[in-house]
Enzyme design. Structure first.
Site, PDB file in Angstrom:
ATOM      1  CE1 TYR A 349       1.413  -6.570  -8.063  1.00 20.77           C
ATOM      2  CE2 TYR A 349       2.296  -8.798  -7.958  1.00 20.77           C
ATOM      3  CZ  TYR A 349       2.329  -7.485  -7.550  1.00 20.77           C
ATOM      4  OH  TYR A 349       3.269  -7.080  -6.624  1.00 20.77           O
ATOM      5  CD  GLU A 350      -4.683  -3.606 -13.432  1.00 20.09           C
ATOM      6  OE1 GLU A 350      -3.797  -2.798 -13.778  1.00 20.09           O
ATOM      7  OE2 GLU A 350      -5.663  -3.908 -14.145  1.00 20.09           O
ATOM      8  CB  VAL A 351       2.041  -2.184 -10.520  1.00 20.36           C
ATOM      9  CG1 VAL A 351       3.013  -1.330  -9.706  1.00 20.36           C
ATOM     10  CG2 VAL A 351       2.322  -3.670 -10.313  1.00 20.36           C
TER      11      VAL A 351
END
Length: 388
Positions: A349-351
């Site tokens: 999960y990349e922000v």
């Protein structure tokens, strides 16, 4: 045109720094005496104009230059700062804080690979940082607060990092539950927006009764939010204390930090548990979910696409859900290890580095809700593949 550029005609002073030292020029002082600081060299270029050099912990390294230092002056002054990053471009938009807790964006300019800032200072220190600071102590405070608010939570130490810092895990377990969700974070120290999302995602599971009660009636949780405390402490760009990218070590397991998490998951399975899903929080230049390809034949196959489709449906008015699938069997990435070893879905999960700070917790909470909804739709037998 560079707003604050002044030609450098001469070098007045050079002051190389190590962690937690001060750099003083006349009435202006730069400090790196706090957790997460990174300030490697100082030069005085002219009156109230300084060059701050930022170096990586070792090379080669992913060019994600982290900088963080304090600044104050004996009298009110406007200080111009040139930041350079060992021949790399800047990645993060600078932030300023007057207390090390609350942050605001600060104006900047660039010339080539250098970043220029103009800061008003006085006797009260200000913090200048690549991103907001989330240090090891903040993780301890957060874990303790969760434990105090949610019955049945335990916080345990899996072991010690390379430099002897505790690797802590939150465990929420019911004896009758056999299925486990695994959450990890902060393999890469500068990736603060990923930490923000991890906080919101985990709090949704643990503190929102409408969500958590449904989830914990069936599932257990293993949460390791700060896998690289050594790198966090010293403001590393990417690596642990040995100069290794932990998210490339999930094949060789040469580093103690990855071994500790691996062994905890193995002990869960040895005691009759099932790892059914794992998620690893990171930051990059934009929001994206890195998943495993459908042809990887993970259990259950539609879980990932259904989860992200539900997230897209709920947040599309303000957020674009991007799903990129890839398999990297030789790179030692966490999600690949989960897929190969446990035959279930792992996701990174990349922000985005610059994603709106109000949007990050909103999307993370919706992601938690959509994931729980979809996990609960899966029949237990669908997860019961042979796990090593």
């Amino acid at each position: 045109m560079l707003r604050y550029f002044i030609p450098i005609l001469f070098l007045l002073t050079v002051s190389p720094l190590s962690h937690a030292q001060a750099c003083k020029f006349d009435d202006v002082t730069f400090d790196s005496d706090f957790s997460g600081a990174r300030l490697d060299s100082c030069e005085k270029l002219a009156k109230h104009q300084y060059h701050i050099g930022i170096l990586p912990e070792n090379e080669p390294v992913n060019p994600s230059p982290w900088f963080s230092f304090k600044l104050h002056s004996e009298d009110a002054a406007k200080v111009q700062i040139k930041l350079t990053f060992n021949g790399n471009n800047p990645r993060y938009l600078p932030k300023l804080s007057t207390d090390g807790i609350h942050w605001q964006n600060i104006a900047f300019d660039t010339k080539g690979q250098a970043m220029w800032l103009s800061v008003n200072t006085n006797t009260k220190p200000v913090w200048i940082s690549a991103q907001e600071i989330i240090d090891n102590q903040e993780y301890d405070t957060w874990l303790n607060a969760l434990q105090a608010q949610r019955p049945g939570i335990s916080v345990e130490t899996l072991g010690q990092s390379e430099k002897g810092r505790p690797i802590k895990a939150l465990v929420k377990q019911s004896a009758q539950n056999k299925e486990w969700l695994v959450i990890i974070g902060r393999q890469h120290p500068p990736e603060v927006t990923g930490a923000m999302a991890l906080f919101a995602f985990s709090e949704s599971l643990l503190l929102d009764d409408t969500l958590g009660d449904r989830f914990f009636n069936r599932f257990n949780l293993l949460l390791v939010p700060d896998v690289n405390p050594d790198g966090v402490e010293t403001g590393n760009w990417r690596h642990n204390a040995n100069g290794v990218d932990l998210n490339r070590d999930w094949k060789n397991f040469a580093q103690v930090e990855t071994r500790l998490v691996r062994d905890k998951m193995a002990s869960i399975v040895e005691n009759g548990g099932k790892i059914v899903f794992a998620i690893d929080f990171h930051s990059t230049f934009h929001d994206v979910f890195y998943t495993m390809p459908q042809e990887h034949d993970l259990a259950p196959t539609p879980l990932m696409t259904d989860w992200l489709a539900d997230l897209e449906a709920e947040t599309k008015w303000v957020f674009k859900t991007v799903n990129k699938s890839a398999s990297s069997p030789d790179r030692g990435i966490f999600k690949q290890y989960i897929a190969d070893h446990y035959k279930v879905h792992g996701v990174t999960y990349e922000v985005g580095d610059n994603t709106n700070r109000q949007l990050i917790p909103y999307v993370a909470k919706q992601a938690a809700k959509a994931l729980v909804d979809n996990l609960l739709k899966v029949e237990p037998a669908a997860f019961y593949v042979t796990q090593k």
